[in-house]
Every structure is written in C-alpha cells, then in structure tokens.
Design an enzyme around this catalytic site. Sequence first.
Site, PDB file in Angstrom:
ATOM      1  N   CYS A   1       0.869  -1.190   0.000  1.00  0.00           N
ATOM      2  CA  CYS A   1       0.000   0.000   0.000  1.00  0.00           C
ATOM      3  C   CYS A   1       0.897   1.229   0.000  1.00  0.00           C
ATOM      4  CB  CYS A   1      -0.980  -0.024   1.170  1.00  0.00           C
ATOM      5  SG  CYS A   1      -0.220   0.046   2.808  1.00  0.00           S
TER       6      CYS A   1
ATOM      7  N   ASN B   1       2.248   1.469   4.393  1.00  0.00           N
ATOM      8  CA  ASN B   1       2.551   0.212   5.097  1.00  0.00           C
ATOM      9  C   ASN B   1       2.252   0.297   6.597  1.00  0.00           C
ATOM     10  OD1 ASN B   1       5.397  -2.017   5.677  1.00  0.00           O
ATOM     11  ND2 ASN B   1       3.319  -2.562   5.148  1.00  0.00           N
TER      12      ASN B   1
ATOM     13  N   CYS C   1      -1.481   0.792   7.394  1.00  0.00           N
ATOM     14  CA  CYS C   1      -2.915   0.491   7.522  1.00  0.00           C
ATOM     15  C   CYS C   1      -3.307  -0.739   6.699  1.00  0.00           C
ATOM     16  CB  CYS C   1      -3.770   1.689   7.100  1.00  0.00           C
ATOM     17  SG  CYS C   1      -3.507   3.174   8.099  1.00  0.00           S
ATOM     18  N   ARG C   2      -3.389  -0.588   5.377  1.00  0.00           N
ATOM     19  CA  ARG C   2      -3.974  -1.654   4.556  1.00  0.00           C
ATOM     20  C   ARG C   2      -3.064  -2.862   4.380  1.00  0.00           C
ATOM     21  NH1 ARG C   2      -5.136   2.268  -0.308  1.00  0.00           N
ATOM     22  NH2 ARG C   2      -3.206   3.083   0.597  1.00  0.00           N
TER      23      ARG C   2
ATOM     24  N   ASP D   1      -8.064   4.108   1.086  1.00  0.00           N
ATOM     25  CA  ASP D   1      -7.103   4.453   2.129  1.00  0.00           C
ATOM     26  C   ASP D   1      -7.864   4.960   3.354  1.00  0.00           C
ATOM     27  OD1 ASP D   1      -5.118   5.462   3.700  1.00  0.00           O
ATOM     28  OD2 ASP D   1      -4.071   6.482   2.068  1.00  0.00           O
TER      29      ASP D   1
HETATM   30  P1  4NP Z   1      -1.830   2.818   4.151  1.00  0.00           P
HETATM   31  O1  4NP Z   1      -2.404   4.202   4.712  1.00  0.00           O
HETATM   32  O2  4NP Z   1      -1.286   3.113   2.764  1.00  0.00           O
HETATM   33  O3  4NP Z   1      -3.028   1.935   4.096  1.00  0.00           O
HETATM   34  O4  4NP Z   1      -0.779   2.378   5.118  1.00  0.00           O
HETATM   35  C1  4NP Z   1      -1.605   5.360   4.774  1.00  0.00           C
HETATM   36  C2  4NP Z   1      -0.872   5.614   5.902  1.00  0.00           C
HETATM   37  C3  4NP Z   1      -0.086   6.750   5.982  1.00  0.00           C
HETATM   38  C4  4NP Z   1      -0.030   7.624   4.914  1.00  0.00           C
HETATM   39  C5  4NP Z   1      -0.757   7.358   3.772  1.00  0.00           C
HETATM   40  C6  4NP Z   1      -1.529   6.215   3.696  1.00  0.00           C
HETATM   41  N1  4NP Z   1       0.735   8.807   5.002  1.00  0.00           N
HETATM   42  O5  4NP Z   1       0.708   9.601   4.050  1.00  0.00           O
HETATM   43  O6  4NP Z   1       1.445   9.006   5.997  1.00  0.00           O
END
Ligand code: 4NP
Length: 159
Positions: free
Chosen positions: A8, A11, A13-14, A126
């Site tokens: 994702c 790294n 959340c998803r 997201d």
């Molecule tokens: P993920 O969610 O891609 O599902 O881990 C996010 C977590 C943090 C950020 C973006 C997406 N960020 O921009 O910090």
Amino acid sequence: MIRVVFVCLGNICRSPTAEGVFRDLVIKNNLQSKIVCESRGTGPWHVGEPPDPRSQSCALQNGVDLSSLRGRQFSTYDFEVFDYILVMDESNYKDVLRQAGTEDDEKKVGYLLKYAQKPRGLNVPDPYQGGPEGFQSVFRMIEESAQGLLQHLKKEHQL
Ligand code: 4NP
C-alpha cells in the site's frame, strides 16, 4: 515456497492488515511451509513503525494481532524476492509498475481485490484520513480477498 507481498502507500494500515489476515489464514490451513507473506509501502514515511493503532485495534477485534509488524518500503529488490506482488489501489499499482525491470516483474503485480468473491472494484480505500468505520470496511474487504487469494494459490499450485 510461494512468496507473497502486499503493498500500500504507508505500510501502516492496509498492507499490514492484509499481511496479518493472510498469514493467519495460511496457518489455519497448515500451509506455512508452502506460503510466506510480507508487506511494504511505496512511501518512506513510516519505515520502522508499527501499524496504525486503529488498524491494530480493528484487526485485534477480529482476532488478528498486527503488533509485531514494522513498516518497510517497497524496493526493486522485492521483484526478485516475491512471486505475487498484490497492491491495494491503482496508485500503488502505478508506483510499483514504474519500478519493474522486466516483463516477468510486471506479471507479478496484481490487485488484491481481484481475488474477492464478489467483484467490488480494484481499490481498497485508504482509511488513514477517515473514521473507524473505514477501518472496519477495509478489514472486511481484505479478509474476503485474502480467502479468495488462498483458494487461488491452492488451485494454481496444487496445495
Ligand atoms: P496505508 O495508509 O497506505 O493503508 O498504510 C496510509 C498511511 C499513511 C499515509 C498514507 C496512507 N501517510 O501519508 O502518511
């Protein structure tokens, strides 16, 4: 050994949710000697960090412990390590494909949601900027697709 990596943006959340859910499924099916999985983010911001507390608590409510996972960034080396590179959305897809060196690299990249029983589009939204319901629905999508992925791997590799 079949090597799977979930990717994702952050790294946290998803893709760590996908890693935790899929690993649990692999263990429940007693396939841990045949299938391994990890996760990565395309971005560098959360390297070394544990998953977002909201993802952790949502997963834990569903019996999956993410607390030992730590953020890592996707790199071109991952094309050598993994057989299946499964992304969470179209933006991850582009970011990963841009780093592919060969046609074989490109063929490894796919969408996790393509393995869902009921087609629901390609993107796991997201949840980072939203509320707790977002995490719950993300968990459900990932869980359903992870089950589909395991069925696919069993069939494809006669496990
Ligand atoms: P993920 O969610 O891609 O599902 O881990 C996010 C977590 C943090 C950020 C973006 C997406 N960020 O921009 O910090």
